[in-house]
Design an enzyme around this catalytic site. Structure first.
Site, PDB file in Angstrom:
ATOM      1  CG  ASN A 127      56.348   7.647  22.143  1.00  0.00           C
ATOM      2  OD1 ASN A 127      56.083   7.797  23.318  1.00  0.00           O
ATOM      3  ND2 ASN A 127      56.157   8.610  21.262  1.00  0.00           N
ATOM      4  CG  ASP A 128      52.423   4.250  21.673  1.00  0.00           C
ATOM      5  OD1 ASP A 128      52.425   5.452  21.999  1.00  0.00           O
ATOM      6  OD2 ASP A 128      51.990   3.837  20.585  1.00  0.00           O
ATOM      7  CB  VAL A 129      56.485  -0.052  25.090  1.00  0.00           C
ATOM      8  CG1 VAL A 129      55.799  -0.764  23.945  1.00  0.00           C
ATOM      9  CG2 VAL A 129      57.838   0.459  24.678  1.00  0.00           C
TER      10      VAL A 129
END
Lengths: 472, 101
Positions: free
Chosen positions: A398-400
């Site tokens: 997600n964050d990446v």
């Protein structure tokens, strides 16, 4: 005893052991040479152990052999049984053992300095320098031990991965660290109380240092503890004047330090901000804040959509994250890529340095699922290819893939290098639900993009359904 | 050995470590951690010295305990590294229908 008046052959043997350890790490520069490297490591260890046993008067050989045998049985069974998804916990547990062993050796050296050849010539006192080295070794060992125990508990889920924030924790930690340094430097006065105070305080500080650090920062923590276990070994090497231990300690120490640096760089955060902890503390609260978040339109896709579009695609890039590990979806995923390849699709894997819970975690899982390593690419090697990709398939990450890292200065992940998935023609995003927001607690623009289809399900189940649709 | 020779070895080994570790491919970072973990158990040398010596029973038993811990790490660390490394495979030459479309 003989440790100071070193027999040159003995010193040479330890040096060879040290060189073997260098070659062991050197072998890891490519998967092709890596196993040979590992063998060098084993040879080096055998040389070190045999040399030690052969050059000391041993009062208790059967006990020693029994101790080695017990360790071997435990170690080998663990190594055989452990699942690849549990590797981060295992490594943390192993670090704690190195730390504890360093403490035990330090205490043993303190109780029986004569055996270690660290007594002042003709005297009964331990050499001043050796005391300080010993104090340092024990302190680092104890920090490694208790820190790794906490890291293990967090990674294993025995303890919540959420950061535990004590009031005034920075002040407490700094004071405790300063106290340890002062005590170690005072230890040139041979006072037993000082020694035990160092041991106790170090155990406590290791514990306090790790509890405020959240689960997804564990790659940094595990690397850092790796580094500490090296420095502990090096410090004991100084005490024992042992070349093999010093070389190894320096190697392992730098290795862990470099890995920590790589992990921090991949998150665009400073080492100190990770160590200070507390990051992701709002992630839990983020769920509550989520209700206030505006409802934005997003598209839901199905396994059939994904199968159809990927079958017709030319280039597909798969981005796995920790969610893939949790769902154990790596085998199903490999099956999916095999099916796609049969349709002539070019499939590549893109791995972010901080994907998973330890450095290289995703690579091991994919290797376990028999994904060839030349299909797996690092961030900087593949990021330019998203513009040509027909499908970006995000599974458990997600964050990446959050573009706000590139655009929004206010975002907590601003500046973190991320995949340019938004350049792909179509994006499939496997996620359990629309509620969760990844570790950093930031909303992800990718969910709402025109070309994005959300596949809301357990990652493994969803991939299995896609596989079914692909074979039909 | 005097302190300065030991310190020299240490400092030079740090540099060796620095360059060697940067050359490790990121795909093998997990095996790297496992194998560094195994080799840092060379601390077993100290544990063996402590448990081999007669005279102070406390030190001997602590040494033996450390031998057990370090052995778990040595055998477990190398074995698990071996197991992981065995999984890394190159693409097999099996012809896939690349030109299919």
């Amino acid at each position: 005893m003989e440790v100071h008046a070193v027999n040159p052959w003995v010193a040479l043997a330890y040096l060879i052991a040290g060189v073997c350890f260098i070659l062991a790490l050197r072998g890891l520069s490519s998967p092709a040479t890596s196993r040979k490297g590992n063998r060098y490591g084993m040879v080096g260890m055998a040389i070190a152990v045999v040399t030690t046993l052969a050059t000391h008067d041993i009062a208790s050989l059967p006990e020693i052999l029994a101790a080695i045998a017990i360790g071997a049985v435990i170690g080998l069974t663990t190594a055989r049984k452990i699942q690849m998804t549990q590797m981060p916990q295992l490594v943390a547990a192993f670090h704690s053992l190195v730390g504890l062993a360093a403490v035990l050796v330090g205490v043993a050296a303190y109780l029986n300095p004569d055996a270690f050849g660290i007594l002042e010539p003709g005297g009964l006192d331990i050499l001043k320098g050796s005391r300080i080295e010993m104090g340092l070794g024990v302190a680092i060992g104890a920090i490694t031990f208790s820190g790794s125990v906490i890291a293990f508990a967090k990674l294993n889920g025995t303890m919540s991965g959420a950061p535990i924030l004590l009031p005034a924790r920075h002040a407490i930690n700094l004071a405790a660290l300063a106290a340890i340094l002062v005590l170690v430097s005072l230890f040139h006065w041979d006072t037993p109380a000082l020694f035990w105070a160092i041991v106790a305080l170090s155990f406590a500080i290791g514990f306090l240092l790790i509890i405020p650090i959240g689960g997804a920062d564990m790659p940094v923590v595990v690397s850092m503890l790796n580094s500490y276990s090296g420095w502990a070994a090096a410090a004991m090497g100084f005490t024992l004047h042992n070349t093999a231990m010093i070389i190894t300690g320096a190697l392992v120490g730098s290795s862990g330090a470099i890995l920590s640096y790589i992990m921090c760089r991949a998150m665009n955060r400073s080492f100190f901000s990770v160590i200070a902890g507390g990051f992701g503390a709002d992630a839990g609260a983020g769920g509550a804040g989520g209700t206030a978040r505006e409802q934005r339109p997003w598209k839901r896709g199905s396994a059939e959509d994904a199968a159809f579009l990927m079958k017709e695609a030319e280039n597909v890039i798969v981005i796995p994250g920790y969610g893939m590990a949790v769902a154990q979806a790596q085998h199903a995923l490999r099956e999916m890529t095999d099916l796609l390849k049969e349709h002539g699709v070019n499939v590549k894997f893109a791995i972010h340095p901080v994907a998973g819970r330890m450095p290289g975690h995703m690579n091991v899982l994919l290797a376990e699922a028999s994904v060839p390593y030349d299909d797996v690419f690092e961030l900087e090697d593949i990021n330019s290819e998203f513009a040509q990709a027909d499908v970006a398939f995000i599974i458990g990450a997600n964050d990446v893939v959050n573009p706000s890292a590139k655009t929004e200065k206010s975002s907590p992940i601003y500046g973190m290098p991320v995949f340019d998935v938004e350049k792909a023609k179509t994006i499939f995003f496997i996620k359990r639900s629309m509620g969760g927001q990844g570790y950093a607690g930031v909303d992800n623009e990718v969910f709402y993009m025109d070309q994005t289809m959300m596949l809301l399900a357990d990652a493994k189940k969803m991939v299995e359904e896609i596989n079914k649709a692909l074979t039909d | 050995m005097d302190f300065i020779s030991i310190l020299s070895i240490f400092v030079l080994a740090c540099f060796v470590g620095y360059y060697v570790v940067w050359s490790v491919t990121p795909a093998l970072h997990t095996p790297l951690m496992a194998v560094t973990n195994a080799i840092s158990s060379v601390i077993i040398v100290g544990a063996l010295v402590a448990s081999a010596a007669a005279g102070v029973p406390g030190a001997k038993w602590l040494g033996l305990a450390a031998v057990v811990l370090a052995s778990v790490n040595i055998f477990g660390g190398f074995a698990v590294t071996e197991r992981m490394l065995a999984m890394y495979k190159k693409k097999d030459k099996a012809p896939s229908r690349k030109e299919g479309k």
